[in-house]
Design a protein around this motif. Structure first.
Motif, mmCIF file in Angstrom:
data_model
loop_
_atom_site.group_PDB
_atom_site.id
_atom_site.type_symbol
_atom_site.label_atom_id
_atom_site.label_comp_id
_atom_site.label_asym_id
_atom_site.label_seq_id
_atom_site.Cartn_x
_atom_site.Cartn_y
_atom_site.Cartn_z
ATOM 1 N N UNK A 1 0.875 -1.171 0.000
ATOM 2 C CA UNK A 1 0.000 0.000 0.000
ATOM 3 C C UNK A 1 0.913 1.223 0.000
ATOM 4 N N UNK A 2 0.712 2.124 -0.928
ATOM 5 C CA UNK A 2 1.592 3.285 -1.068
ATOM 6 C C UNK A 2 0.908 4.541 -0.571
ATOM 7 N N UNK A 3 1.582 5.263 0.314
ATOM 8 C CA UNK A 3 1.096 6.536 0.820
ATOM 9 C C UNK A 3 2.133 7.571 0.409
ATOM 10 N N UNK A 4 1.741 8.445 -0.519
ATOM 11 C CA UNK A 4 2.678 9.391 -1.117
ATOM 12 C C UNK A 4 2.317 10.827 -0.745
ATOM 13 N N UNK A 5 3.291 11.552 -0.250
ATOM 14 C CA UNK A 5 3.083 12.954 0.101
ATOM 15 C C UNK A 5 3.153 13.807 -1.163
ATOM 16 N N UNK A 6 2.168 14.673 -1.376
ATOM 17 C CA UNK A 6 2.123 15.467 -2.610
ATOM 18 C C UNK A 6 3.043 16.679 -2.559
ATOM 19 N N UNK A 7 4.329 16.428 -2.509
ATOM 20 C CA UNK A 7 5.321 17.505 -2.514
ATOM 21 C C UNK A 7 5.624 17.829 -3.970
ATOM 22 N N UNK A 8 5.321 19.025 -4.392
ATOM 23 C CA UNK A 8 5.429 19.417 -5.793
ATOM 24 C C UNK A 8 6.852 19.837 -6.138
ATOM 25 N N UNK A 9 7.689 18.828 -6.357
ATOM 26 C CA UNK A 9 9.080 19.030 -6.774
ATOM 27 C C UNK A 9 9.395 17.997 -7.841
ATOM 28 N N UNK A 10 10.607 17.997 -8.315
ATOM 29 C CA UNK A 10 11.085 16.988 -9.279
ATOM 30 C C UNK A 10 10.214 16.977 -10.534
ATOM 31 N N UNK A 11 9.801 18.143 -10.982
ATOM 32 C CA UNK A 11 8.977 18.287 -12.187
ATOM 33 C C UNK A 11 7.648 17.552 -12.095
ATOM 34 N N UNK A 12 7.162 17.349 -10.886
ATOM 35 C CA UNK A 12 5.841 16.768 -10.675
ATOM 36 C C UNK A 12 5.007 17.820 -9.965
ATOM 37 N N UNK A 13 3.856 18.106 -10.529
ATOM 38 C CA UNK A 13 2.921 18.998 -9.850
ATOM 39 C C UNK A 13 1.577 18.301 -9.788
ATOM 40 N N UNK A 14 1.154 17.984 -8.592
ATOM 41 C CA UNK A 14 -0.117 17.301 -8.389
ATOM 42 C C UNK A 14 -1.203 18.369 -8.295
ATOM 43 N N UNK A 15 -2.161 18.311 -9.220
ATOM 44 C CA UNK A 15 -3.238 19.306 -9.220
ATOM 45 C C UNK A 15 -4.366 18.866 -8.295
ATOM 46 N N UNK A 16 -5.191 19.803 -7.946
ATOM 47 C CA UNK A 16 -6.354 19.569 -7.090
ATOM 48 C C UNK A 16 -5.970 19.052 -5.709
ATOM 49 N N UNK A 17 -4.765 19.360 -5.295
ATOM 50 C CA UNK A 17 -4.317 19.027 -3.950
ATOM 51 C C UNK A 17 -4.082 20.345 -3.241
ATOM 52 N N UNK A 18 -4.560 20.424 -2.033
ATOM 53 C CA UNK A 18 -4.427 21.647 -1.270
ATOM 54 C C UNK A 18 -2.961 21.960 -0.976
#
Length: 141
Positions: A98-115
């Motif tokens: 089970x993967x629990x991933x923190x939405x830290x917007x770095x490394x050219x990844x930007x997670x949208x619709x996350x506060x």
């Protein structure tokens, strides 16, 4: 129940995750998996039960953990300034854990619709999610 915390660079986020998990789930085994020895050391000092470093250690241990937690970049090859290898990202992504991933917007990844909230809020949310998973799946691999 085995929880793997994966981190790299300075290991600060992994350290914070381990501290919060140990406080919330003191009887759960926490494995510190660092892309480098500094990150592994930080997580061990925070209370992880065991630790290992590097590509093979991360890939090998993905077969025997129930939960994997870290920043979202741990499933992105060559993230963390190249520390997280394609083999590591593949092993984490393919793991049945089970993967629990923190939405830290770095490394050219930007997670949208996350506060956009402070890291401490993301950490608390991750620990709450893991605690619920452990309670509902205790002993199930």
């Amino acid at each position: 129940m085995r929880i793997a915390v994966v981190d790299g660079q300075g290991g600060g986020i992994g350290r914070a995750i381990v501290e919060k998990l140990k406080a919330a789930l003191p009887n759960v085994e926490i494995l510190a998996l660092g892309t480098n020895s500094a990150a592994t050391g930080q997580m061990l000092r925070a209370g992880a039960d065991d630790g290992a470093t590097g590509e093979n250690a991360i890939a090998h241990n993905m077969k025997s953990v129930d939960v994997v937690v870290g920043v979202i970049a741990i499933i992105n090859a060559n993230s963390m300034m190249g520390e997280l290898s394609p083999k590591m990202a593949q092993a984490i992504g393919e793991s049945r854990a089970y993967k629990v991933l923190l939405p830290i917007n770095r490394c050219n990844i930007h997670v949208v619709s996350v506060e956009e909230v402070p890291l401490s809020i993301h950490l608390d949310n991750a620990v709450r999610t893991i605690r619920e998973y452990v309670v509902n799946h205790q002993g199930i691999r």
